[in-house]
Design a protein around this motif. Structure first.
Motif, mmCIF file in Angstrom:
data_model
loop_
_atom_site.group_PDB
_atom_site.id
_atom_site.type_symbol
_atom_site.label_atom_id
_atom_site.label_comp_id
_atom_site.label_asym_id
_atom_site.label_seq_id
_atom_site.Cartn_x
_atom_site.Cartn_y
_atom_site.Cartn_z
ATOM 1 N N GLN A 1 0.830 -1.195 0.000
ATOM 2 C CA GLN A 1 0.000 0.000 0.000
ATOM 3 C C GLN A 1 0.868 1.251 0.000
ATOM 4 N N VAL A 2 0.355 2.271 -0.616
ATOM 5 C CA VAL A 2 1.019 3.569 -0.668
ATOM 6 C C VAL A 2 0.047 4.607 -0.143
ATOM 7 N N GLN A 3 0.551 5.485 0.683
ATOM 8 C CA GLN A 3 -0.248 6.587 1.200
ATOM 9 C C GLN A 3 0.259 7.891 0.594
ATOM 10 N N LEU A 4 -0.667 8.741 0.202
ATOM 11 C CA LEU A 4 -0.344 10.028 -0.405
ATOM 12 C C LEU A 4 -1.002 11.145 0.381
ATOM 13 N N VAL A 5 -0.227 12.167 0.691
ATOM 14 C CA VAL A 5 -0.758 13.300 1.448
ATOM 15 C C VAL A 5 -0.401 14.586 0.718
ATOM 16 N N GLU A 6 -1.445 15.308 0.270
ATOM 17 C CA GLU A 6 -1.240 16.575 -0.416
ATOM 18 C C GLU A 6 -1.240 17.732 0.575
ATOM 19 N N SER A 7 -0.583 18.804 0.179
ATOM 20 C CA SER A 7 -0.621 20.044 0.959
ATOM 21 C C SER A 7 -0.359 21.213 0.019
ATOM 22 N N GLY A 8 -0.673 22.412 0.494
ATOM 23 C CA GLY A 8 -0.334 23.608 -0.261
ATOM 24 C C GLY A 8 -1.476 24.312 -0.941
ATOM 25 N N GLY A 9 -2.677 23.764 -0.870
ATOM 26 C CA GLY A 9 -3.804 24.449 -1.481
ATOM 27 C C GLY A 9 -4.169 25.703 -0.720
ATOM 28 N N GLY A 10 -5.094 26.469 -1.298
ATOM 29 C CA GLY A 10 -5.545 27.681 -0.637
ATOM 30 C C GLY A 10 -6.294 28.591 -1.568
ATOM 31 N N LEU A 11 -6.464 29.828 -1.114
ATOM 32 C CA LEU A 11 -7.176 30.860 -1.867
ATOM 33 C C LEU A 11 -6.176 31.880 -2.379
ATOM 34 N N VAL A 12 -6.267 32.190 -3.661
ATOM 35 C CA VAL A 12 -5.339 33.148 -4.260
ATOM 36 C C VAL A 12 -6.070 33.958 -5.310
ATOM 37 N N GLN A 13 -5.602 35.164 -5.556
ATOM 38 C CA GLN A 13 -6.203 35.983 -6.603
ATOM 39 C C GLN A 13 -5.684 35.560 -7.971
ATOM 40 N N ALA A 14 -6.459 35.874 -8.978
ATOM 41 C CA ALA A 14 -6.045 35.573 -10.346
ATOM 42 C C ALA A 14 -4.678 36.200 -10.623
ATOM 43 N N GLY A 15 -3.836 35.418 -11.286
ATOM 44 C CA GLY A 15 -2.474 35.860 -11.556
ATOM 45 C C GLY A 15 -1.477 35.464 -10.490
ATOM 46 N N GLY A 16 -1.968 34.985 -9.377
ATOM 47 C CA GLY A 16 -1.103 34.595 -8.269
ATOM 48 C C GLY A 16 -0.527 33.203 -8.429
ATOM 49 N N SER A 17 0.151 32.769 -7.372
ATOM 50 C CA SER A 17 0.851 31.485 -7.407
ATOM 51 C C SER A 17 0.583 30.680 -6.148
ATOM 52 N N LEU A 18 0.641 29.372 -6.303
ATOM 53 C CA LEU A 18 0.604 28.426 -5.198
ATOM 54 C C LEU A 18 1.543 27.287 -5.534
ATOM 55 N N ARG A 19 1.982 26.561 -4.502
ATOM 56 C CA ARG A 19 2.776 25.360 -4.737
ATOM 57 C C ARG A 19 2.175 24.198 -3.969
ATOM 58 N N LEU A 20 1.793 23.166 -4.709
ATOM 59 C CA LEU A 20 1.269 21.950 -4.099
ATOM 60 C C LEU A 20 2.403 20.957 -3.873
ATOM 61 N N SER A 21 2.263 20.193 -2.809
ATOM 62 C CA SER A 21 3.204 19.116 -2.511
ATOM 63 C C SER A 21 2.426 17.836 -2.273
ATOM 64 N N CYS A 22 3.068 16.716 -2.564
ATOM 65 C CA CYS A 22 2.455 15.415 -2.305
ATOM 66 C C CYS A 22 3.544 14.464 -1.812
ATOM 67 N N ALA A 23 3.410 14.062 -0.569
ATOM 68 C CA ALA A 23 4.369 13.141 0.023
ATOM 69 C C ALA A 23 3.809 11.724 0.000
ATOM 70 N N SER A 24 4.607 10.807 -0.496
ATOM 71 C CA SER A 24 4.175 9.411 -0.536
ATOM 72 C C SER A 24 4.935 8.599 0.494
ATOM 73 N N SER A 25 4.267 7.596 1.040
ATOM 74 C CA SER A 25 4.886 6.726 2.030
ATOM 75 C C SER A 25 4.326 5.317 1.867
ATOM 76 N N GLY A 26 4.959 4.383 2.533
ATOM 77 C CA GLY A 26 4.549 2.994 2.396
ATOM 78 C C GLY A 26 5.442 2.280 1.396
ATOM 79 N N ARG A 27 4.851 1.427 0.600
ATOM 80 C CA ARG A 27 5.611 0.631 -0.346
ATOM 81 C C ARG A 27 5.813 1.395 -1.656
ATOM 82 N N THR A 28 6.702 2.381 -1.606
ATOM 83 C CA THR A 28 6.920 3.280 -2.736
ATOM 84 C C THR A 28 8.021 2.811 -3.678
ATOM 85 N N ASP A 29 8.693 1.722 -3.357
ATOM 86 C CA ASP A 29 9.850 1.318 -4.151
ATOM 87 C C ASP A 29 9.489 0.878 -5.560
#
Length: 125
Positions: free
Chosen positions: A1-29
């Motif tokens: 099994q693999v677990q995925l956890v996202e982060s980095g979302g939010g509210l931004v104005q048009a033209g702005g920027s965000l950065r999403l991240s996704c960390a995986s754990s478990g049997r990722t090999d």
């Protein structure tokens, strides 16, 4: 099994920027690739970007080319999605996905085995 956890979302104005991240754990090999999809209210989940784990080859939906960049950190089993020039139409829940299927096709939703819980991105006009 693999677990995925996202982060980095939010509210931004048009033209702005965000950065999403996704960390995986478990049997990722055995990970073949990881990617991002998004789903807006009342719409189907759609492909955003993907990255092949072996060589870092990247794939993008036409709607985000030149604005979004997918990258990976092998040591951390994490992928990132810096998003620039955000538009109201980018508003959606963004999902991280990974696959161990050698028949994987980047934009094919069903070729991914594992999914995160999603993170909301809202772009105001």
């Amino acid at each position: 099994q693999v677990q995925l956890v996202e982060s980095g979302g939010g509210l931004v104005q048009a033209g702005g920027s965000l950065r999403l991240s996704c960390a995986s754990s478990g049997r990722t090999d055995s990970t073949i690739a990881m990617g991002w999809f998004r789903q807006a209210p009342g719409k189907e989940r759609e492909f955003v970007a993907a990255i092949r784990w072996s060589d870092g080859m990247t794939y993008y939906a036409d709607s985000v080319k030149g604005r979004f960049t997918i990258s990976r950190d092998n040591a951390k089993n994490t992928i990132y999605l810096p998003m620039n020039g955000l538009k109201p139409e980018d508003t959606a829940v963004y999902y991280c996905a990974s696959t161990q299927d050698i028949r994987w096709f980047p934009s094919r939703l069903r070729s991914y085995d594992y999914w995160g819980q999603g993170t909301q991105v809202t772009v105001s006009s």
